[in-house]
Write an enzyme that holds these catalytic residues in place. Structure first.
Site, PDB file in Angstrom:
ATOM      1  CE1 TYR A 152      60.900  34.667  34.548  1.00  0.00           C
ATOM      2  CE2 TYR A 152      63.137  33.818  34.784  1.00  0.00           C
ATOM      3  CZ  TYR A 152      61.832  33.653  34.351  1.00  0.00           C
ATOM      4  OH  TYR A 152      61.458  32.496  33.737  1.00  0.00           O
ATOM      5  CB  CYS A 158      71.380  24.980  39.282  1.00  0.00           C
ATOM      6  SG  CYS A 158      72.097  24.691  37.656  1.00  0.00           S
ATOM      7  CG  ASN A 204      72.560  28.432  41.685  1.00  0.00           C
ATOM      8  OD1 ASN A 204      72.054  29.262  42.419  1.00  0.00           O
ATOM      9  ND2 ASN A 204      72.483  28.526  40.366  1.00  0.00           N
ATOM     10  N   GLY A 205      75.554  28.352  39.861  1.00  0.00           N
ATOM     11  CA  GLY A 205      76.414  29.466  39.490  1.00  0.00           C
ATOM     12  C   GLY A 205      77.246  29.138  38.268  1.00  0.00           C
ATOM     13  N   GLY A 244      65.277  25.057  37.899  1.00  0.00           N
ATOM     14  CA  GLY A 244      65.863  24.143  36.920  1.00  0.00           C
ATOM     15  C   GLY A 244      64.915  23.027  36.575  1.00  0.00           C
TER      16      GLY A 244
END
Length: 491
Positions: A272, A2, A129-130, A28
């Site tokens: 990436y 995210c 995020n996580g 996202g």
């Protein structure tokens, strides 16, 4: 997987968060949301409220009142979700936003963020995020105590912990809540006249502070600052809880510092996930990927005519490989950037349609050539197999596959959407077996040591990066047992 963004002390807060999320869209694509805070109450005819993630259509009545959180969120891309009308329903000079990439089964509006709640410590909006490895246990405990959940998100667990904290104010409640969380979190929390930004003690996910005139911003990546013209200040350090408070100028204060025995920055952000033009963990992402490619050329040299990347993630590693090896770089595969996540496939008569709709070889570059094909990773192997076969069909003389990371042998429990172990080809196959499966002439992976040395930034990289998806060495004890698929909550 995210992205989060927030800004305080700017009259166009919601519009700037929109732009920030636009720059973070790669993190996202399932849903997008923005929450703002003001002392104005917006009442709309037919208001459908937070439960559906949006204010309703109809005539707006704006009246002064106590601080209010305003929320707009919907499934889809940022540019599709946020119209001028929607952004106009987000008043105030403080706002936070979120773009979400769900794992399987979680792509639904109830999981979209930010999550808004009215608590005895005031209204809040939280974007995360996580992934919390103890999220399922915390949720079960809260449900046993009577908590009612509206989503499958572990972010909502944090909201409940804040609301139920016995501490006297929001700052102490946030610290209390995060002290109970294990795993990865980079969060922004919006409250009246302040924003909190926090990273977990291991620092898995990136989070950075920036300045735009008299406003302070916080973002998952610096590329969002570039778009709005903000200047990066510094990273939110691992374990920090930072309070950004209204004022002239705004005040940035370290509210708390959690400790851990080491950092565990996600190396896959560099491999990436992060955008190449971002600076995360102290390094430019494009430069690190070029270093990966150069090291890959040193570890796995080959006689060839051309270096070709799998776009877009293989481009900078391929540049590094070409520069180190002296083999010319060419864009031998062209990517169609206008492909959605779903499309109507033809019958089986058209082979490899799913790959060719996204990538197509340039026959004049490929035909008769010995190719070094560079990609960032091999997951299941099926896509690599189809790309190699396409190149061969277009006349490639040889295809030598080179991967700018080690073999991916295990799932991630800290926020990257990787398949389960049994779906990862490297978890049960040797490199030679993978080569045979994808039908490449040779196959070479970047070593763990080479990857870490390439990411080195004046510190011991083995203590600063999490490489669990490659090595099976998870920084938190018993992570795989704590994160069986049925127990994983989504952020």
């Amino acid at each position: 997987m995210c992205g989060v963004f927030g800004i305080l002390n700017h009259r166009d807060a919601a519009n700037l968060v929109y732009l920030g999320l636009y720059a973070l869209q790669h993190r996202g694509q399932e849903s997008a949301g923005i929450a703002s805070v003001s002392n104005e109450s917006i009442v709309s005819e037919g208001n459908i409220g937070e439960a559906c993630g949006s204010t309703g259509a109809g005539e707006q009545i704006i009246a002064p009142g106590t601080p209010q959180i305003h929320i707009e969120k919907e499934m889809g891309h940022v540019a599709d979700v946020f119209t001028h009308e929607r952004l106009s329903r987000l008043p105030g000079d403080c706002a936070v936003g979120h773009v979400r990439y769900s794992t399987s089964g979680g792509s639904m509006l109830c999981n979209a963020q930010p999550i808004v709640a009215s608590t005895n410590k005031g209204p809040i909006a939280l974007a995360h995020n996580g992934n919390l490895v103890n999220g399922a246990d915390l949720r079960k405990q809260l449900e046993n105590e009577g908590a009612i959940f509206n989503s499958m998100s572990d972010t909502e667990v944090i909201v409940h912990l804040i609301a139920r904290s016995k501490t006297p104010d929001l700052e102490a409640a946030l610290i209390d809540a995060l002290s109970q969380c294990r795993g990865a979190y980079s969060i922004v929390l919006l409250a009246p006249e302040k924003i909190f930004a926090a990273r977990d003690p291991y620092g898995w996910r990136p989070l950075v502070l920036g300045r735009l005139d008299d406003a302070i911003a916080v973002s998952s990546e610096t590329c969002a600052f570039d778009l709005i013209g903000a200047e990066p200040i510094r990273e939110v350090r691992a374990g920090e809880v930072v309070a950004i408070e209204s004022g002239n100028p705004p005040r940035v204060r370290v509210a708390h510092q959690f400790k851990s025995e080491r950092e565990a920055r996600c190396i896959f952000e560099h491999v990436y996930f992060a955008r190449p033009d971002s600076v995360i963990f102290g390094n430019n992402v494009a430069e690190i990927r070029k270093r990966f490619g150069a090291q890959l050329a040193r570890e796995h040299p080959i006689a060839a005519d051309v270096v070709i990347p799998v776009p877009d993630s293989g481009v900078f590693a391929a540049l590094g490989y070409a520069q180190e090896s002296g083999i010319p770089f060419e864009f031998g595969l062209v990517r169609n950037h206008y492909v959605g996540r779903t499309f109507i496939e033809p019958k089986q008569a058209i082979r490899h349609f799913g790959v060719k709709v996204k990538l197509n070889p340039v026959r004049e570059i490929v035909s008769g050539k010995r190719i070094v094909l560079i990609d960032d990773s091999i997951v299941r192997g099926t896509t690599s197999k189809k790309i190699v076969k396409m190149l061969t069909q277009y006349g490639a003389k040889e295809v030598h596959m080179r991967i700018s990371s080690p073999p991916t042998t295990g799932p991630c429990y800290y926020g990257i959407d990787t398949p389960q172990r049994r779906e990862l080809i490297a978890s049960s196959s040797s490199i030679e077996q993978i080569r045979e499966f994808i039908e490449a002439d040779t196959l070479g992976y970047l070593s763990e040591e080479g990857m870490l040395q390439a990411a080195k930034n004046g510190d011991d990289p083995s203590r600063l990066y999490c490489t669990a998806c490659f090595t099976g060495r998870y920084p938190l004890a018993n992570d795989p047992a704590a994160c069986e698929p049925a127990a994983v909550l989504e952020s």
